[in-house]
Scaffold this motif. Structure first.
Motif, short mmCIF file in Angstrom:
data_model
loop_
_atom_site.label_atom_id
_atom_site.label_comp_id
_atom_site.label_asym_id
_atom_site.label_seq_id
_atom_site.Cartn_x
_atom_site.Cartn_y
_atom_site.Cartn_z
N ASP A 56 -58.48 29.17 -22.07
CA ASP A 56 -59.00 28.95 -23.42
C ASP A 56 -58.35 29.98 -24.33
OD1 ASP A 56 -60.80 26.85 -22.90
OD2 ASP A 56 -62.34 28.26 -22.23
N ILE A 57 -57.83 29.50 -25.45
CA ILE A 57 -57.15 30.37 -26.41
C ILE A 57 -57.77 30.16 -27.78
CG2 ILE A 57 -54.97 30.77 -27.64
CD1 ILE A 57 -53.52 29.99 -25.05
N LYS A 58 -58.02 31.27 -28.47
CA LYS A 58 -58.33 31.22 -29.90
C LYS A 58 -57.11 31.80 -30.59
CE LYS A 58 -63.33 31.49 -29.87
NZ LYS A 58 -64.52 32.23 -30.32
N MET A 59 -56.58 31.03 -31.52
CA MET A 59 -55.39 31.51 -32.23
C MET A 59 -55.46 31.13 -33.69
SD MET A 59 -52.26 28.97 -31.05
CE MET A 59 -51.13 29.68 -32.25
N THR A 60 -54.55 31.71 -34.46
CA THR A 60 -54.49 31.46 -35.89
C THR A 60 -53.03 31.25 -36.28
OG1 THR A 60 -55.34 32.24 -38.01
CG2 THR A 60 -54.25 33.88 -36.61
N PHE A 61 -52.81 31.14 -37.57
CA PHE A 61 -51.47 31.08 -38.13
C PHE A 61 -51.37 32.12 -39.24
CE2 PHE A 61 -51.76 26.81 -36.29
CZ PHE A 61 -50.61 26.84 -35.52
N THR A 62 -50.15 32.44 -39.63
CA THR A 62 -49.97 33.43 -40.68
C THR A 62 -50.49 32.90 -42.02
OG1 THR A 62 -47.71 32.65 -41.05
CG2 THR A 62 -47.99 34.54 -39.58
N ALA A 63 -50.57 31.58 -42.16
CA ALA A 63 -51.13 30.95 -43.36
C ALA A 63 -51.89 29.69 -42.93
CB ALA A 63 -50.02 30.58 -44.33
N PRO A 64 -53.04 29.43 -43.53
CA PRO A 64 -53.84 28.27 -43.13
C PRO A 64 -53.14 26.92 -43.32
CG PRO A 64 -55.09 29.69 -44.63
CD PRO A 64 -53.69 30.23 -44.55
N ASN A 65 -52.19 26.85 -44.22
CA ASN A 65 -51.52 25.58 -44.50
C ASN A 65 -50.14 25.50 -43.84
OD1 ASN A 65 -50.39 27.55 -46.06
ND2 ASN A 65 -50.35 26.37 -47.95
N CYS A 66 -50.01 26.08 -42.66
CA CYS A 66 -48.74 26.08 -41.93
C CYS A 66 -48.27 24.64 -41.71
CB CYS A 66 -48.91 26.80 -40.59
SG CYS A 66 -47.43 26.73 -39.57
N PRO A 67 -47.10 24.28 -42.23
CA PRO A 67 -46.62 22.91 -42.08
C PRO A 67 -46.23 22.54 -40.64
CG PRO A 67 -44.96 24.25 -43.15
CD PRO A 67 -46.18 25.11 -43.01
N MET A 68 -46.02 23.53 -39.82
CA MET A 68 -45.59 23.29 -38.44
C MET A 68 -46.73 23.51 -37.44
SD MET A 68 -42.52 22.40 -38.98
CE MET A 68 -41.78 22.40 -37.38
N GLU A 92 -58.38 26.69 -29.64
CA GLU A 92 -59.23 26.60 -30.82
C GLU A 92 -58.52 27.33 -31.95
OE1 GLU A 92 -63.60 28.05 -32.47
OE2 GLU A 92 -63.18 28.21 -30.33
N LEU A 93 -58.27 26.61 -33.03
CA LEU A 93 -57.62 27.19 -34.19
C LEU A 93 -58.68 27.83 -35.08
CD1 LEU A 93 -54.92 27.53 -35.63
CD2 LEU A 93 -55.31 25.32 -36.72
N VAL A 94 -58.51 29.11 -35.37
CA VAL A 94 -59.49 29.85 -36.17
C VAL A 94 -58.75 30.57 -37.31
CG1 VAL A 94 -61.10 30.17 -34.25
CG2 VAL A 94 -59.36 31.90 -34.69
N PHE A 95 -59.49 30.87 -38.36
CA PHE A 95 -58.90 31.59 -39.48
C PHE A 95 -59.73 32.82 -39.87
CE2 PHE A 95 -57.06 27.38 -39.76
CZ PHE A 95 -55.71 27.72 -39.79
N GLU A 96 -60.60 33.23 -38.98
CA GLU A 96 -61.38 34.45 -39.15
C GLU A 96 -61.18 35.31 -37.92
OE1 GLU A 96 -63.26 35.56 -41.73
OE2 GLU A 96 -62.61 33.82 -42.87
N PRO A 97 -60.74 36.51 -38.02
CA PRO A 97 -60.35 37.16 -39.27
C PRO A 97 -59.03 36.60 -39.77
CG PRO A 97 -59.85 38.60 -37.42
CD PRO A 97 -60.57 37.40 -36.86
N VAL A 98 -58.80 36.76 -41.05
CA VAL A 98 -57.56 36.30 -41.65
C VAL A 98 -56.41 37.14 -41.09
CG1 VAL A 98 -56.31 36.09 -43.84
CG2 VAL A 98 -58.76 35.57 -43.73
N TRP A 99 -55.33 36.48 -40.71
CA TRP A 99 -54.17 37.18 -40.17
C TRP A 99 -53.55 38.05 -41.27
CZ3 TRP A 99 -49.08 37.68 -41.43
CH2 TRP A 99 -48.25 38.27 -40.46
N ASP A 100 -53.09 39.23 -40.87
CA ASP A 100 -52.30 40.06 -41.78
C ASP A 100 -51.26 40.84 -40.96
OD1 ASP A 100 -53.27 42.71 -40.98
OD2 ASP A 100 -55.13 42.19 -42.02
N LYS A 101 -50.38 41.51 -41.64
CA LYS A 101 -49.25 42.19 -40.99
C LYS A 101 -49.66 43.27 -40.01
CE LYS A 101 -46.13 41.15 -44.74
NZ LYS A 101 -45.39 41.63 -45.88
N SER A 102 -50.87 43.78 -40.11
CA SER A 102 -51.32 44.81 -39.18
C SER A 102 -51.47 44.26 -37.76
CB SER A 102 -52.65 45.42 -39.64
OG SER A 102 -53.71 44.49 -39.47
N MET A 103 -51.46 42.95 -37.60
CA MET A 103 -51.62 42.33 -36.29
C MET A 103 -50.29 42.19 -35.54
SD MET A 103 -54.37 39.51 -37.44
CE MET A 103 -56.02 39.99 -37.93
N LEU A 104 -49.18 42.53 -36.19
CA LEU A 104 -47.87 42.45 -35.55
C LEU A 104 -47.75 43.51 -34.46
CD1 LEU A 104 -45.72 42.16 -38.78
CD2 LEU A 104 -46.03 40.35 -37.09
#
Length: 116
Positions: A56-68, A92-104
Motif C-alpha cells: 500500500d502506497i500513499k503518494m502525491t504529486f508536485t502539483a495537484p493538476n499534474c497532466p501525467m 492512494e493519491l493524497v495532497f495533504e500535506p502539500v508537497w514542497d521542495k523540502s521533501m526532496l
C-alpha cells in the motif's frame, strides 16, 4: 488501506528485503517533467507491506493538476508489482500535506543543482 494488521518484530525483519526492493523499484519511476525519480522527489508519503506481501502506497504529486498523473500512477504500480514476491499494489493519491521542495532527497537536490 485503513485496516492494517500489526506486524511483529519477526514480520518486520522478514519484510525488510521487500521494502528495499520496492524502494529500488520506485527509484526506477521518473516524473516526466523533472529528471528525478518519484522516491527521491519525496512523492512517496507512506509505504506499507503486509504479511501477504501486498504493498500500500500513499503518494502525491508536485502539483495537484499534474497532466501525467495517470501515467505516473500506472508506472509506480507496474514497477512495484514487478518486484519478485510482491503480490499486488494499491496506491492512494493524497495532497495533504502539500508537497514542497523540502521533501526532496539529497540525491534529488544534487540532480537538480539545488544542493547549496
Amino acid at each position: 488501506m485503513d485496516k492494517r494488521e500489526v506486524l511483529s518484530a519477526e514480520d518486520v525483519k522478514e519484510l525488510e528485503p521487500y521494502y528495499n526492493d520496492v524502494i529500488m523499484a520506485l527509484k526506477q519511476v521518473y516524473d516526466p517533467e523533472i529528471p528525478v525519480n518519484v522516491y527521491d522527489l519525496g512523492l512517496i508519503y507512506e509505504l506499507y507491506i503486509d504479511k501477504q506481501k501486498h504493498v500500500d502506497i500513499k503518494m502525491t504529486f508536485t502539483a495537484p493538476n499534474c497532466p501525467m498523473a495517470d501515467q505516473v500512477l500506472g508506472d509506480v504500480k507496474a514497477s512495484v508489482e514487478d518486484v519478485p514476491g510482491i503480490t499486488g499494489c494499491d496506491i492512494e493519491l493524497v495532497f495533504e500535506p502539500v508537497w514542497d521542495k523540502s521533501m526532496l532527497s539529497e540525491e534529488a537536490l544534487i540532480e537538480l543543482g539545488m544542493d547549496y
